[in-house]
Design an enzyme around this catalytic site. Structure first.
Site, short mmCIF file in Angstrom:
data_model
loop_
_atom_site.label_atom_id
_atom_site.label_comp_id
_atom_site.label_asym_id
_atom_site.label_seq_id
_atom_site.Cartn_x
_atom_site.Cartn_y
_atom_site.Cartn_z
N ILE A 140 0.83 -1.20 0.00
CA ILE A 140 0.00 0.00 0.00
C ILE A 140 0.87 1.25 0.00
CG2 ILE A 140 -1.64 1.26 1.47
CD1 ILE A 140 -2.62 -1.70 2.27
N ASP A 141 1.98 1.22 0.72
CA ASP A 141 2.86 2.37 0.83
C ASP A 141 3.49 2.71 -0.52
OD1 ASP A 141 3.77 4.36 2.50
OD2 ASP A 141 5.41 3.20 3.33
#
Length: 676
Positions: A403-404
């Protein structure tokens, strides 16, 4: 101001500068600061552009600790493929990392760590270093003084058990039948973070097989009592979680002989299939070294010979983790970070004023677009209906996009004027949809999975090697919120839930915890720019508290730093440490986002970056400012010292990259929460 000493660690804590009050935070523009920043930006831009690969990516070395190098040698010893050249190069690196007291640390300037010291010592014994050599005698004495091998972590003792230096029956049991646990049952493999899951599944095979290769030498000198290497320890109270799981482990040990052989073989075969199905195209597993090492061992124990295509590709992938240095030493990277480094480099260069259609930015965007992951991975176990779309950290890791990286890649792409805007818009729309779909129920985001918050995995006696779950964190959530703001989605209810969570997570002193960077400086440096990008005014109480904390954390020299000890000793070390380029940049990014450009703190920080820059445009940073597992596994990203200072200086000179409007709107893009 004078430095103090931390009584718990004996380390010197740098002094803090006195925090200015909100009423006197601005001063007349310091003479020469903008000019110094301009010169530093020009040099740093040239340096970073020169480091781009012809394919369009950037990648700095990813430095961790000597356990990577020691375990690589132990793997080769176990498989019978250890050669003299590799051994010599690895030993040269390991020796160079030894502390004067004989121990090895897990981060620069850190204290000695028992397991790392045991593994480094054994690796040097494999390289031929005699136990009575002065550096080896210091190491073994240091180990004995801290309880010997018996006090080392479980992973270290597993490696020793492979050669009969430790008894398998004295290790926690890890049954391969775990592979069959349904997702609703506690301690199923998807209760573990992806990095732990990829390690535990192959280790269930190793634990079941209990292999022992002939030991090339004894290790009596690493025991406090060689005649009794594992003295019994009292169990924790039954009423505690630790006590309950210790007794559960004893019960599983007793049940080992009761498992029907056919059932156990079937479980190991299922685990082996799970491993093979997750091998990446480059032969690695998850793009990280530890799961690859244990997967190779497990499959070898299941009958895969070294010439089998799966094994050959796996071993070749491990060679690509090696960094050969000019002095002839060989350092093993735990993983490689090209996607992460590339998106951060693009953000830095764009925010420093490089034109959006600069050929090198376009080439980087092309490469990132080619790295988009368009197939389901393990994340889809909990989100089976969510269409894929995102990016991983490494060259090859299609099963575990994160996600990052997805958030930061989208932010980077929005800064580039690409000749195929529809292609870029489609990728970003898919990223937005995927990241929204990966939101946890509390409104925040973890790194790889949804709601990976089970309290049980960390309680297992086996799991003493660091964080094994992936709960939401402030830094990842902040990056997602910043991405959504850039896409014009700051007022989407899902984004607002993330903002609400971030505000609730602020520490009492005004900082935020940093999960993937060190530590409160990283967390605060991530959250404040996200909140202001999402529309919170600089006057918001949360922003003012953060500004006050950052001012108080500034060092006397004008920079910021934070030691990894802040993960264990918060009161003593939060926001404290020798000034570093990356951490100074994080603090500046937060202060600039909070409207503090003309403050004394910002001007001193900018001047510190300009004055510590090297002639070639780079910065020196031996300190570890990246985090794998808080305290237990630390990282020195060698590109952090370049990209973050350039980003901060660029924003000092050119202002907020959002320019009070979403980046997508500035590119004339119609933003969508969905996508095709």
């Amino acid at each position: 101001m004078t430095a103090t000493t931390d009584g718990s660690t004996g380390a010197t804590i740098p002094p803090r500068a006195a925090a200015a009050s909100d009423t006197d935070s601005t001063i007349p523009l310091a003479a020469g600061v903008p000019e110094a920043a301009e010169h530093a930006v020009a040099r740093a831009t040239a340096f970073l552009l020169a480091g781009q690969d012809p394919e369009g990516w950037w990648k700095g070395d990813l430095e961790t600790n000597v356990t990577m190098d020691a375990e690589d040698l132990l793997l080769r010893q176990f498989l019978g493929i250890r050669d003299e050249a590799t051994t010599h190069a690895a030993a040269l690196f390991i020796r160079g990392e030894q502390r004067p007291d004989g121990a090895w640390a897990t981060f620069y300037g850190g204290p000695g760590e028992l397991s790392a010291t045991v593994e480094a010592y054994v690796a040097l014994r494999l390289a031929g270093d005699a136990p009575d050599a002065p550096h080896m005698a210091r190491a073994s004495a240091w180990v004995r003084a801290r309880g010997g091998i018996a006090s080392a972590r479980v992973f270290t003792r597993i490696w020793l058990a492979l050669f009969g230096w430790w008894k398998w029956e004295d290790l926690p049991e890890l049954p391969p039948e775990l592979i069959w646990f349904p997702t609703w049952l506690p301690l199923n493999i998807y209760d573990f973070g992806c990095w732990a899951r990829q390690t535990i599944v192959p280790l269930t095979i190793v634990s079941a097989k209990r292999p022992v290769r002939p030991a090339p030498f004894p290790l009596d000198e690493l025991h406090t009592d060689p005649a009794n290497p594992n003295p019994p320890k009292p169990l924790a109270p039954l009423t505690s979680w630790d006590g309950a799981f210790e007794r559960l482990d004893r019960m599983v040990h007793r049940l080992r002989k009761a498992v029907p052989p056919r059932l156990r073989r079937a479980a190991m075969n299922s685990a082996a299939r799970w491993i093979v199905e997750r091998q990446e195209n480059d032969g690695c597993w998850g793009g990280i070294q530890p799961p690859a090492v244990y997967s190779v061992i497990a499959l070898h124990l299941m009958g895969y010979d070294l010439e089998h295509p799966v094994m050959r590709a796996g071993l070749e992938s491990l060679d690509r983790f090696a960094i050969w240095r000019e002095d002839g030493s060989r350092m093993i990277e735990a993983c490689q970070s090209p996607v992460w480094d590339t998106c951060l480099a693009v953000i830095a260069l764009a925010d420093a004023g490089l034109p959006a259609d600069h050929p090198q930015l376009v080439k980087a965007a092309d490469w990132m677009l080619g790295e988009e992951i368009r197939r389901p991975g393990d994340w889809s176990v909990k989100r089976p209906q969510l269409p894929p779309g995102g990016w991983a950290f490494e060259f090859h890791n299609d099963n575990y996009p994160d996600i990052d990286d997805t958030a930061e890649v989208a932010l980077a792409l929005r800064r580039v004027r690409h000749p195929e805007p529809a292609r870029m818009d489609g990728a970003i729309a898919r990223a937005v949809r995927w990241n929204f779909g990966m939101q946890s129920k509390n409104g925040a985001w973890g790194a790889f999975d949804v709601d990976n918050t089970s309290p049980f995995p960390n309680r297992l006696p086996f799991c003493d090697f660091g964080e094994v779950i992936d709960p939401p964190s402030a830094d990842v959530t902040a990056h997602v919120v910043e991405m959504m703001a850039a896409e014009g989605l700051a007022h989407d209810p899902r984004t607002r839930r993330g903002i609400t969570w971030l505000l609730a997570e602020q520490e009492a002193d005004g900082s935020w915890f940093g999960r993937w960077g060190v530590n409160y400086v990283y967390g605060t440096g991530s959250v404040v720019p996200a909140l202001t990008a999402a529309g919170l005014p600089a006057s918001h109480p949360a922003i003012r508290r953060a500004v006050h904390w950052l001012r108080g954390a500034q060092n006397d020299d004008g920079g910021w730093g934070e030691d990894l000890r802040s993960y264990k000793h918060v009161k003593e070390w939060s926001g404290r440490g020798a000034s570093t380029a990356s951490q100074t940049a994080w603090a500046l990014m937060a202060l600039l986002a909070a409207g503090e450009r003309d403050s004394r703190a910002v001007q001193r920080g900018v001047r510190w970056l300009a004055e510590t820059q090297r002639a070639d445009g780079s910065w020196d940073e031996p300190y570890f400012t990246g985090t794998g597992f808080p305290w237990d596994f630390s990282i020195n990203y060698h590109l952090y010292r370049q990209v973050f200072p350039l980003t901060a200086l660029g924003r000092y000179l050119h202002g907020d990259p959002f320019d009070k409007a979403p980046l997508a709107a500035r590119r004339g893009v119609r933003t969508l929460a969905g996508g095709s």
